[in-house]
Design an enzyme around this catalytic site. Sequence first.
Site, short mmCIF file in Angstrom:
data_model
loop_
_atom_site.label_atom_id
_atom_site.label_comp_id
_atom_site.label_asym_id
_atom_site.label_seq_id
_atom_site.Cartn_x
_atom_site.Cartn_y
_atom_site.Cartn_z
N ASN A 158 -4.37 105.17 6.89
CA ASN A 158 -3.57 104.57 7.96
C ASN A 158 -3.55 105.49 9.18
O ASN A 158 -2.77 106.43 9.24
CB ASN A 158 -2.15 104.29 7.46
N SER A 180 0.37 96.82 3.64
CA SER A 180 1.14 97.98 3.25
C SER A 180 2.53 97.95 3.87
O SER A 180 2.70 97.64 5.04
CB SER A 180 0.41 99.24 3.69
N ASN A 238 -2.21 103.29 0.36
CA ASN A 238 -2.18 103.52 1.80
C ASN A 238 -1.79 104.97 2.06
O ASN A 238 -0.72 105.42 1.64
CB ASN A 238 -1.19 102.55 2.46
N CYS A 280 -0.24 103.60 12.53
CA CYS A 280 1.19 103.25 12.55
C CYS A 280 1.82 103.65 13.87
O CYS A 280 1.74 104.82 14.27
CB CYS A 280 1.93 103.94 11.40
N GLY A 291 3.98 89.38 12.20
CA GLY A 291 4.33 87.98 11.99
C GLY A 291 3.42 87.04 12.76
O GLY A 291 2.46 87.46 13.41
#
Length: 312
Positions: free
Chosen positions: A136, A30, A108, A139, A226
């Site tokens: 979610n 998302s 999401n 976050c 990442g």
Amino acid sequence: MTAEQTGGKAVSMAVDLGGLQMKNPVTVASGTYAAGREYDDFVPVEQLGAVTTKGVSLDGWEGNASPRIAETPAGMLNSIGLQNPGVQVLKDKDLAWLEGRDVPVIVNVSGHSFEEYVSVIEALEDDVRVAAYEVNISCPNVDSGGMTFGVHVPSVEKIVSLCRAATDKPMIVKLSPNVTDVTEIAKAAEASGADALSLINTLLGMAIDARVRKPVLARVVGGLSGPAVKPVALRMVWQVHNAVKVPLLGMGGISSGTDAVEFMLAGATAVAVGTANFVNPRATAEVIEGIRAYCVEQGVEDVNELIGGLQC
């Protein structure tokens, strides 16, 4: 059952993620793909196992001040703050664009309060274009809601139970890695009605500009994603797989088929490609093909055979 075939060898790629039927085990993280419109020239959304929308709140959020993105070694920091125009715009624009495409849509769901999460689901519950929800609660880039709901067992139990009562559709709960024991949170979400769990969300981090002695991000801290987070993500997927019975959606640094296979061996039923989309708009297609190629090479006829196949 869907199969992809090359060289005379067929591999069944279909998976069941908590009741969500996917033609292959690859979706997107998302916030990295919107609804797929911008990527469609590179990878038609129909090639994905599912599309996961950017986080949506009831009436929309402005997001955080800039600068809110910073490159880091082997990754990036973001502090977007779940900027979004609200659920009605999602329905009118993104879901309208996805309508008729042969791909299930995971929405999401975000909120600043328990009630807002439920209101978003209620606003979408009668929309046949929505196949599943990703709730979610993890976050790190909002000051109320988000991760604050996902790091304490009582709040996890409350929000998941409330959302469960609002829908019969498959409900995936997105977990935070910014906790002491992710299995404790995972068990609470499972016991409260989650059909599946997704992990990990971004790790809380920061960057400093030494020349001016100031933080790079306006909000000071942001979420690290990442390749740098992949070892942490793999460890947490493996831990949660051994702690719960519901299927897992694994993510965190996936940029190749081999990365995805590693997550499945650790216990993930499906995977999500995130940051890799920013550097390679064909990343999702390459991950799907990479999984299939691995299965052909290893003599695996059904991708489900990989799930939890790690030999320790």
